[in-house]
Design a protein around this motif. Sequence first.
Motif, PDB file in Angstrom:
ATOM      1  N   LEU A 154      -4.073  11.050   7.409  1.00 14.22           N
ATOM      2  CA  LEU A 154      -5.044  11.410   6.376  1.00 14.22           C
ATOM      3  C   LEU A 154      -5.761  10.175   5.847  1.00 14.22           C
ATOM      4  O   LEU A 154      -6.988  10.163   5.675  1.00 14.22           O
ATOM      5  CB  LEU A 154      -4.351  12.150   5.237  1.00 14.22           C
ATOM      6  CG  LEU A 154      -3.832  13.561   5.546  1.00 14.22           C
ATOM      7  CD1 LEU A 154      -2.989  14.082   4.385  1.00 14.22           C
ATOM      8  CD2 LEU A 154      -5.005  14.495   5.816  1.00 14.22           C
ATOM      9  N   LEU A 155      -4.989   9.127   5.571  1.00 16.14           N
ATOM     10  CA  LEU A 155      -5.584   7.907   5.033  1.00 16.14           C
ATOM     11  C   LEU A 155      -6.458   7.221   6.078  1.00 16.14           C
ATOM     12  O   LEU A 155      -7.535   6.687   5.755  1.00 16.14           O
ATOM     13  CB  LEU A 155      -4.483   6.957   4.556  1.00 16.14           C
ATOM     14  CG  LEU A 155      -4.967   5.706   3.820  1.00 16.14           C
ATOM     15  CD1 LEU A 155      -5.756   6.089   2.564  1.00 16.14           C
ATOM     16  CD2 LEU A 155      -3.801   4.802   3.448  1.00 16.14           C
ATOM     17  N   PHE A 156      -6.027   7.244   7.351  1.00 17.89           N
ATOM     18  CA  PHE A 156      -6.809   6.610   8.413  1.00 17.89           C
ATOM     19  C   PHE A 156      -8.159   7.296   8.580  1.00 17.89           C
ATOM     20  O   PHE A 156      -9.191   6.635   8.750  1.00 17.89           O
ATOM     21  CB  PHE A 156      -6.036   6.640   9.726  1.00 17.89           C
ATOM     22  CG  PHE A 156      -6.758   5.965  10.864  1.00 17.89           C
ATOM     23  CD1 PHE A 156      -6.917   4.587  10.897  1.00 17.89           C
ATOM     24  CD2 PHE A 156      -7.293   6.711  11.904  1.00 17.89           C
ATOM     25  CE1 PHE A 156      -7.586   3.956  11.937  1.00 17.89           C
ATOM     26  CE2 PHE A 156      -7.970   6.100  12.949  1.00 17.89           C
ATOM     27  CZ  PHE A 156      -8.108   4.710  12.967  1.00 17.89           C
ATOM     28  N   LEU A 199       0.834  -1.204   0.000  1.00 16.30           N
ATOM     29  CA  LEU A 199       0.000   0.000   0.000  1.00 16.30           C
ATOM     30  C   LEU A 199       0.872   1.259   0.000  1.00 16.30           C
ATOM     31  O   LEU A 199       0.598   2.218  -0.734  1.00 16.30           O
ATOM     32  CB  LEU A 199      -0.925  -0.008   1.229  1.00 16.30           C
ATOM     33  CG  LEU A 199      -1.889   1.176   1.370  1.00 16.30           C
ATOM     34  CD1 LEU A 199      -2.823   1.259   0.169  1.00 16.30           C
ATOM     35  CD2 LEU A 199      -2.693   1.062   2.664  1.00 16.30           C
ATOM     36  N   GLU A 200       1.943   1.238   0.794  1.00 14.06           N
ATOM     37  CA  GLU A 200       2.862   2.381   0.818  1.00 14.06           C
ATOM     38  C   GLU A 200       3.524   2.577  -0.538  1.00 14.06           C
ATOM     39  O   GLU A 200       3.688   3.720  -1.002  1.00 14.06           O
ATOM     40  CB  GLU A 200       3.919   2.172   1.913  1.00 14.06           C
ATOM     41  CG  GLU A 200       3.365   2.292   3.331  1.00 14.06           C
ATOM     42  CD  GLU A 200       4.426   2.063   4.395  1.00 14.06           C
ATOM     43  OE1 GLU A 200       4.387   2.737   5.433  1.00 14.06           O
ATOM     44  OE2 GLU A 200       5.293   1.177   4.176  1.00 14.06           O
ATOM     45  N   ALA A 228       4.280   6.708  -0.369  1.00 17.10           N
ATOM     46  CA  ALA A 228       4.269   7.449   0.896  1.00 17.10           C
ATOM     47  C   ALA A 228       4.524   6.484   2.047  1.00 17.10           C
ATOM     48  O   ALA A 228       4.184   5.297   1.977  1.00 17.10           O
ATOM     49  CB  ALA A 228       2.926   8.151   1.100  1.00 17.10           C
ATOM     50  N   THR A 229       5.135   7.003   3.101  1.00 22.15           N
ATOM     51  CA  THR A 229       5.323   6.224   4.330  1.00 22.15           C
ATOM     52  C   THR A 229       4.128   6.480   5.241  1.00 22.15           C
ATOM     53  O   THR A 229       3.822   7.634   5.557  1.00 22.15           O
ATOM     54  CB  THR A 229       6.628   6.643   5.054  1.00 22.15           C
ATOM     55  OG1 THR A 229       7.730   6.418   4.168  1.00 22.15           O
ATOM     56  CG2 THR A 229       6.813   5.849   6.333  1.00 22.15           C
ATOM     57  N   THR A 264       2.114   8.367  10.371  1.00 23.07           N
ATOM     58  CA  THR A 264       2.711   9.594   9.850  1.00 23.07           C
ATOM     59  C   THR A 264       1.588  10.575   9.499  1.00 23.07           C
ATOM     60  O   THR A 264       0.397  10.239   9.598  1.00 23.07           O
ATOM     61  CB  THR A 264       3.538   9.303   8.593  1.00 23.07           C
ATOM     62  OG1 THR A 264       2.648   8.790   7.574  1.00 23.07           O
ATOM     63  CG2 THR A 264       4.635   8.290   8.875  1.00 23.07           C
ATOM     64  N   GLU A 265       1.951  11.760   9.061  1.00 26.67           N
ATOM     65  CA  GLU A 265       0.924  12.720   8.653  1.00 26.67           C
ATOM     66  C   GLU A 265       0.101  12.159   7.496  1.00 26.67           C
ATOM     67  O   GLU A 265      -1.127  12.289   7.465  1.00 26.67           O
ATOM     68  CB  GLU A 265       1.586  14.042   8.245  1.00 26.67           C
ATOM     69  CG  GLU A 265       0.590  15.130   7.873  1.00 26.67           C
ATOM     70  CD  GLU A 265       1.263  16.447   7.522  1.00 26.67           C
ATOM     71  OE1 GLU A 265       0.561  17.375   7.092  1.00 26.67           O
ATOM     72  OE2 GLU A 265       2.502  16.543   7.689  1.00 26.67           O
TER      73      GLU A 265
END
Length: 301
Positions: free
Chosen positions: A63-65, A39-40, A45-46, A58-59
Amino acid sequence: MDWDKLRIFHAVADAGSLTHAGDKLNLSQSAVSRQIRALEDSLNATLFHRHARGLILTEQGELLFDAASSMSKRLESASARIRDSEEGVFGQLRVTTTTGFGTLWLAPRLTKLYEQYPNLNIDLMLKERVLDLPMREADVAIRMKEPSQADLIRKRLMSVQMRLYASRGYIAKHGTPNEIGEITEHRVICQSLQSAQAGSAAVVVQKLLAHKPATMLTVNNYFGVLQAVLHDLGIGVLPDYVTEDFPDLIQILPEEDTNPVPVYLAYPEELRQSQRIAAFRDFVQNEIIAHRRHMKELGKL
């Protein structure tokens, strides 16, 4: 975006651990790790900071969560609507209300609801914090003020008054104050003014404090206040709905009653057709009618 990977990501973020998420999903830690890495890679993105104590978002992960949580709750809502039967009431119903109302009024009456709908599973969440119904933190709420959230169906159920009560045992030992100035000879028991639900009682409590009661006992919910009053500790500030089930309580200084506090039932617009919601709503309304009738018979209305 692959929903299966997103589901696994949500579980990992919620658990803060690959191992715990794998246990919940019945997947090995390595399988969960592979899905997160994939997925990363797909997002470039991490999503997690990895350290010895677990995983922190992470930031980008935050957002994804948030997006995944919103999607998950909407899927739960759709699933609930699909599961609702036109011929029966079954499944889980998440009900939220205050600790006082839920403990002292609602929970003792749920036997009747289960007798009528034995296949209904109720998750009763007693919280002073107002849960977000549109985001499906709960299915239905009973609150001591009109909900301000949008997209809710709301119905005013009844009004509650905060009154002063003492037990017969306390009165026999300490007497009954005939005016508020005599409170200097008594112990006052009330909900802590810092509590989220103390607003309706704050006026009368402040008035009592101005007359300098002999001593005070403050509790962070009305169940604790009730128990103290029943055990002859003093004069308590309590909602009037508790008196039906505790005839040993005697009202003190009725001229100090607060203004009525409205009680509302609310649920999301999208659950308008839910048979579980309708069953719970009708049950609560019928119990309120029976409650009022009994209180009139007791001369307490």
